[in-house]
Design an enzyme around this catalytic site. Sequence first.
Site, PDB file in Angstrom:
ATOM      1  N   TYR A 154      16.541  38.041 -10.603  1.00 21.47           N
ATOM      2  CA  TYR A 154      15.802  36.819 -10.938  1.00 21.47           C
ATOM      3  C   TYR A 154      14.326  37.143 -11.215  1.00 21.47           C
ATOM      4  O   TYR A 154      13.757  36.690 -12.220  1.00 21.47           O
ATOM      5  CB  TYR A 154      15.927  35.813  -9.792  1.00 21.47           C
ATOM      6  CG  TYR A 154      15.329  34.454 -10.088  1.00 21.47           C
ATOM      7  CD1 TYR A 154      16.042  33.491 -10.797  1.00 21.47           C
ATOM      8  CD2 TYR A 154      14.045  34.117  -9.651  1.00 21.47           C
ATOM      9  CE1 TYR A 154      15.507  32.245 -11.068  1.00 21.47           C
ATOM     10  CE2 TYR A 154      13.503  32.868  -9.916  1.00 21.47           C
ATOM     11  CZ  TYR A 154      14.237  31.933 -10.619  1.00 21.47           C
ATOM     12  OH  TYR A 154      13.692  30.699 -10.891  1.00 21.47           O
ATOM     13  N   LYS A 158      12.329  36.684 -14.761  1.00 18.07           N
ATOM     14  CA  LYS A 158      11.180  35.782 -14.921  1.00 18.07           C
ATOM     15  C   LYS A 158       9.922  36.552 -15.355  1.00 18.07           C
ATOM     16  O   LYS A 158       9.086  36.024 -16.083  1.00 18.07           O
ATOM     17  CB  LYS A 158      10.932  34.996 -13.625  1.00 18.07           C
ATOM     18  CG  LYS A 158      12.043  33.992 -13.306  1.00 18.07           C
ATOM     19  CD  LYS A 158      12.147  32.888 -14.366  1.00 18.07           C
ATOM     20  CE  LYS A 158      13.249  31.883 -14.065  1.00 18.07           C
ATOM     21  NZ  LYS A 158      13.341  30.805 -15.056  1.00 18.07           N
TER      22      LYS A 158
HETATM   23  P1  NAP Z   1      19.170  23.324 -11.872  1.00 19.59           P
HETATM   24  O1  NAP Z   1      18.983  22.034 -11.161  1.00 19.59           O
HETATM   25  O2  NAP Z   1      20.285  24.222 -11.442  1.00 19.59           O
HETATM   26  O3  NAP Z   1      19.329  23.015 -13.447  1.00 19.59           O
HETATM   27  C1  NAP Z   1      19.580  24.042 -14.364  1.00 19.59           C
HETATM   28  C2  NAP Z   1      20.552  23.550 -15.418  1.00 19.59           C
HETATM   29  O4  NAP Z   1      20.724  24.619 -16.367  1.00 19.59           O
HETATM   30  C3  NAP Z   1      21.951  23.245 -14.840  1.00 19.59           C
HETATM   31  O5  NAP Z   1      22.483  22.070 -15.403  1.00 19.59           O
HETATM   32  C4  NAP Z   1      22.732  24.470 -15.251  1.00 19.59           C
HETATM   33  O6  NAP Z   1      24.122  24.259 -15.364  1.00 19.59           O
HETATM   34  C5  NAP Z   1      22.118  24.762 -16.604  1.00 19.59           C
HETATM   35  N1  NAP Z   1      22.454  26.111 -17.049  1.00 19.59           N
HETATM   36  C6  NAP Z   1      22.539  27.233 -16.293  1.00 19.59           C
HETATM   37  N2  NAP Z   1      22.926  28.254 -17.048  1.00 19.59           N
HETATM   38  C7  NAP Z   1      23.102  27.788 -18.303  1.00 19.59           C
HETATM   39  C8  NAP Z   1      23.529  28.382 -19.517  1.00 19.59           C
HETATM   40  N3  NAP Z   1      23.883  29.673 -19.573  1.00 19.59           N
HETATM   41  N4  NAP Z   1      23.558  27.612 -20.636  1.00 19.59           N
HETATM   42  C9  NAP Z   1      23.244  26.303 -20.578  1.00 19.59           C
HETATM   43  N5  NAP Z   1      22.862  25.688 -19.445  1.00 19.59           N
HETATM   44  C10 NAP Z   1      22.792  26.419 -18.320  1.00 19.59           C
HETATM   45  O7  NAP Z   1      17.868  24.213 -11.805  1.00 19.59           O
HETATM   46  P2  NAP Z   1      16.286  23.851 -11.791  1.00 19.59           P
HETATM   47  O8  NAP Z   1      15.803  24.095 -10.424  1.00 19.59           O
HETATM   48  O9  NAP Z   1      16.025  22.571 -12.480  1.00 19.59           O
HETATM   49  O10 NAP Z   1      15.751  25.072 -12.675  1.00 19.59           O
HETATM   50  C11 NAP Z   1      15.373  24.934 -14.029  1.00 19.59           C
HETATM   51  C12 NAP Z   1      14.535  26.137 -14.404  1.00 19.59           C
HETATM   52  O11 NAP Z   1      13.382  26.170 -13.561  1.00 19.59           O
HETATM   53  C13 NAP Z   1      15.244  27.475 -14.217  1.00 19.59           C
HETATM   54  O12 NAP Z   1      14.897  28.341 -15.274  1.00 19.59           O
HETATM   55  C14 NAP Z   1      14.661  27.994 -12.909  1.00 19.59           C
HETATM   56  O13 NAP Z   1      14.698  29.402 -12.837  1.00 19.59           O
HETATM   57  C15 NAP Z   1      13.239  27.456 -13.025  1.00 19.59           C
HETATM   58  N6  NAP Z   1      12.545  27.351 -11.744  1.00 19.59           N
HETATM   59  C16 NAP Z   1      13.037  26.588 -10.737  1.00 19.59           C
HETATM   60  C17 NAP Z   1      12.340  26.516  -9.537  1.00 19.59           C
HETATM   61  C18 NAP Z   1      12.829  25.679  -8.372  1.00 19.59           C
HETATM   62  O14 NAP Z   1      12.296  25.840  -7.257  1.00 19.59           O
HETATM   63  N7  NAP Z   1      13.782  24.791  -8.559  1.00 19.59           N
HETATM   64  C19 NAP Z   1      11.156  27.235  -9.370  1.00 19.59           C
HETATM   65  C20 NAP Z   1      10.681  28.015 -10.420  1.00 19.59           C
HETATM   66  C21 NAP Z   1      11.373  28.062 -11.617  1.00 19.59           C
HETATM   67  P3  NAP Z   1      25.062  24.771 -14.140  1.00 19.59           P
HETATM   68  O15 NAP Z   1      24.882  23.746 -13.057  1.00 19.59           O
HETATM   69  O16 NAP Z   1      26.419  24.777 -14.747  1.00 19.59           O
HETATM   70  O17 NAP Z   1      24.592  26.122 -13.736  1.00 19.59           O
END
Ligand code: NAP
Length: 269
Positions: A154, A158
């Site tokens: 991860y 990133k």
């Molecule tokens: P989330 O709630 O899991 O939402 C991510 C969405 O992306 C889910 O619907 C997921 O589907 C979909 N997805 C995953 N792989 C995919 C693929 N190959 N093609 C199309 N869609 C896909 O996550 P989030 O926390 O909102 O995260 C969004 C972004 O923010 C990510 O890049 C994450 O690394 C980044 N981020 C998050 C945090 C945090 O603390 N939450 C912090 C820093 C950065 P599935 O459910 O089927 O996997």
Amino acid sequence: MDFTNKVIVVTGGGSGIGRACCYEFAALKGAVVVVDRDEKGGEETRHKIVADGGRAEFFAADVSSESQVEDLIKKALARTGGIDVLVNNAGIQRYGTATTTSAQEWDEVLDVNLKGAFLMARYTIPAMIQRGGGAIVNTASVQSVAAVRNSLAYVVSKHGLLGLTRCLALDYAKNNIRANCVMPGAIDTPMLRWAASLDDHPEKVIDACNRLHAVGRMGTADEVARVIAFLASDEASFMTGAAIPVDGGLLVPVGGMMFQESGTGAKKA
Ligand code: NAP
């Protein structure tokens, strides 16, 4: 900010930060293309926007598949006539070190978090050029500039996304395309709740996540979406290649510690 007559593609739009982005852009009058591999989540996002009087399409696609990305962009262009903004937000988290991460897990994380953003940019940029310009915003992470233990793939993905952002900014400035990224701290989304659930004491993980930040709490998906919308808007017209922390001050102590250890001769308080 006003996205009237603009088309915004958001990957991972079926959940968390991506869904909040879709709602934010729709509220700012943009036409939203929701992309997600999760058909139920993506369709729910589309449905709510349309029910609230906005414009949205949903396309199910896996951003790590070149053929699916190519097909999705073709279909999106046929429906919308152009693309002005791309938000590369889809991402997954897996845990492990160099010796406990399998080659398959490495590929899985890098394919979605990094190659997915590259593929989306590769197939969207020609349409942006035809349109006379555009904006790309990548959802990176504080882990784009800092490492944490047991999160090898991860963290690497990133860090790579920050490099991708900077390369896109340099290569396409001449085409009036800006590329920036946000670096969220811990944000209360389904991904974070899933990560906490892996621990024997999820509530302790949540408590630790809150305490990580100078402001004493995690962020919300809306708080990240608003910054993403700003970077995508004309209000950010002189910003490209930037990496903006949206982290409640999480990264601040790192800089502070470096200063304390730098031997500047500053007197102790
Ligand atoms: P989330 O709630 O899991 O939402 C991510 C969405 O992306 C889910 O619907 C997921 O589907 C979909 N997805 C995953 N792989 C995919 C693929 N190959 N093609 C199309 N869609 C896909 O996550 P989030 O926390 O909102 O995260 C969004 C972004 O923010 C990510 O890049 C994450 O690394 C980044 N981020 C998050 C945090 C945090 O603390 N939450 C912090 C820093 C950065 P599935 O459910 O089927 O996997």
